[in-house]
Design a protein around this motif. Structure first.
Motif, mmCIF file in Angstrom:
data_model
loop_
_atom_site.group_PDB
_atom_site.id
_atom_site.type_symbol
_atom_site.label_atom_id
_atom_site.label_comp_id
_atom_site.label_asym_id
_atom_site.label_seq_id
_atom_site.Cartn_x
_atom_site.Cartn_y
_atom_site.Cartn_z
ATOM 1 N N ASN A 88 33.284 64.444 54.780
ATOM 2 C CA ASN A 88 33.125 65.897 54.906
ATOM 3 C C ASN A 88 32.099 66.434 53.914
ATOM 4 O OD1 ASN A 88 35.188 66.215 56.931
ATOM 5 N ND2 ASN A 88 36.700 65.861 55.319
ATOM 6 N N ALA A 89 30.955 65.766 53.856
ATOM 7 C CA ALA A 89 29.919 66.139 52.898
ATOM 8 C C ALA A 89 29.419 67.559 53.156
ATOM 9 C CB ALA A 89 28.760 65.148 52.968
ATOM 10 N N LYS A 90 29.182 68.256 52.078
ATOM 11 C CA LYS A 90 28.705 69.637 52.166
ATOM 12 C C LYS A 90 27.498 69.871 51.262
ATOM 13 C CE LYS A 90 30.483 74.380 52.028
ATOM 14 N NZ LYS A 90 31.700 75.218 51.804
ATOM 15 N N LYS A 91 27.456 69.170 50.140
ATOM 16 C CA LYS A 91 26.378 69.357 49.160
ATOM 17 C C LYS A 91 25.724 67.998 48.924
ATOM 18 C CE LYS A 91 25.595 71.838 44.810
ATOM 19 N NZ LYS A 91 24.869 72.973 45.426
ATOM 20 N N ASP A 112 27.645 74.494 58.394
ATOM 21 C CA ASP A 112 26.593 75.507 58.405
ATOM 22 C C ASP A 112 26.308 76.058 57.009
ATOM 23 O OD1 ASP A 112 24.782 77.035 60.168
ATOM 24 O OD2 ASP A 112 25.884 78.769 59.366
ATOM 25 N N ASP A 113 27.310 76.046 56.133
ATOM 26 C CA ASP A 113 27.090 76.540 54.769
ATOM 27 C C ASP A 113 26.791 75.397 53.793
ATOM 28 O OD1 ASP A 113 29.619 75.464 54.889
ATOM 29 O OD2 ASP A 113 30.544 77.011 53.623
ATOM 30 N N GLY A 114 26.503 74.200 54.316
ATOM 31 C CA GLY A 114 26.135 73.077 53.466
ATOM 32 C C GLY A 114 24.725 73.234 52.922
ATOM 33 N N ILE A 165 29.312 67.450 41.401
ATOM 34 C CA ILE A 165 29.518 68.429 42.483
ATOM 35 C C ILE A 165 28.894 68.002 43.809
ATOM 36 C CG2 ILE A 165 29.640 70.335 40.833
ATOM 37 C CD1 ILE A 165 26.832 71.177 41.870
ATOM 38 N N PHE A 166 28.102 66.937 43.805
ATOM 39 C CA PHE A 166 27.440 66.506 45.036
ATOM 40 C C PHE A 166 28.290 65.464 45.765
ATOM 41 C CE2 PHE A 166 24.006 68.340 42.614
ATOM 42 C CZ PHE A 166 23.235 68.978 43.584
ATOM 43 N N ASP A 167 28.321 65.593 47.084
ATOM 44 C CA ASP A 167 29.133 64.698 47.914
ATOM 45 C C ASP A 167 28.380 63.432 48.322
ATOM 46 O OD1 ASP A 167 31.412 66.614 48.353
ATOM 47 O OD2 ASP A 167 29.798 67.770 49.290
#
Length: 255
Positions: A88-91, A112-114, A165-167
């Motif tokens: 579920n990567a986002k950043k 969409d907010d990634g 903080i990065f996925d």
């Protein structure tokens, strides 16, 4: 017996060199499978039918670039897409963008907010794929930075709030700095986060005697061998070196 073993090993390397030369002419995705037909079967059976239309369009545009061989292999991209969705990567961070195939793939995979921090010294190559990225409606997820990567990573680390903080990260850039990128990414990635390194088999040259490798390839071969040893010995990551494309090493941060 020792002579026979050496002959078989050298003969295998010569055959691999021949396969590399042949696939280099016909197949810019650098598949390492001994049979080009089998590689095409994989692409046509399970990769291309699932490839989103924007990625197909960008892949075809990239094929017109004189350095098209630098693009991410579609089979490796398919695995990256699955990894991004599994965690579920986002950043994310991308070091080495080229025309943006892997960047577009990531942008399509994250929500969409990634956000993607994308770093490359060559904005011109990135702009070749930018119209497709815009048409796909994902440009807002991308922060493209035209720069060498190390200064950008060091700038991020100046703010301690960026640590962990990065996925996800994808590295496909200058091989001399892979180990330097790794050290910084280990601080930026969250626990359980994943970094994928491209070109970790170097067209099979990592397994060849040095004398059988063209002189212009030897330095990157040496750097890649050093990186592979480093990653294999790093207790901070769980690793898997997968023979997709030109070889990708998947590292999951565990401590």
């Amino acid at each position: 017996m020792a002579d026979l073993i050496f002959w078989k090993s050298a003969n295998s390397c010569v055959k691999l060199l021949g396969v590399m030369e042949q696939s280099g002419k016909k197949n810019p995705s650098k598949g390492l499978l001994q049979s080009e037909e089998l590689f095409q079967y994989i692409l046509e059976t399970s990769v291309y039918p699932r490839e989103p239309e924007p990625l197909k369009e960008l892949r075809e545009i990239t094929a017109t670039h004189p350095k098209a061989v630098m693009a991410t292999s579609p089979d490796a991209g398919q695995l990256m897409d699955m990894l991004l969705k599994l965690i579920n990567a986002k950043k994310t961070i991308e070091i080495g963008v080229f025309t943006g195939y892997s960047l577009l793939l990531t942008a399509l995979s994250i929500p969409d907010d990634g956000k993607i921090t994308a770093i490359d010294v060559d904005r011109q190559a990135y702009e070749m794929g930018l119209p497709v990225i815009r048409k796909a409606g994902v440009e807002h997820k991308i922060n493209f930075i035209e720069s060498l990567a190390l200064p950008v990573l060091d700038k991020l680390l100046e703010d301690h709030e960026n640590e962990g903080i990065f996925d996800f990260a994808f590295v496909d850039a200058d091989k001399a700095n892979y180990k330097n990128y790794h050290e910084r990414l280990m601080k930026l990635l969250k626990m359980g986060g994943i970094v994928v390194y491209d070109n970790t088999l170097r067209g099979g040259t990592v397994a060849m005697p040095e004398e059988l490798v063209a002189e212009n390839l030897r330095e990157n071969r040496r750097l890649t061998i050093e990186l592979n040893k480093c990653l294999a010995a790093d207790p901070r990551v769980q690793i898997c070196l997968a023979p997709l494309g030109d070889g990708i090493t998947i590292c999951r941060r565990v401590c």
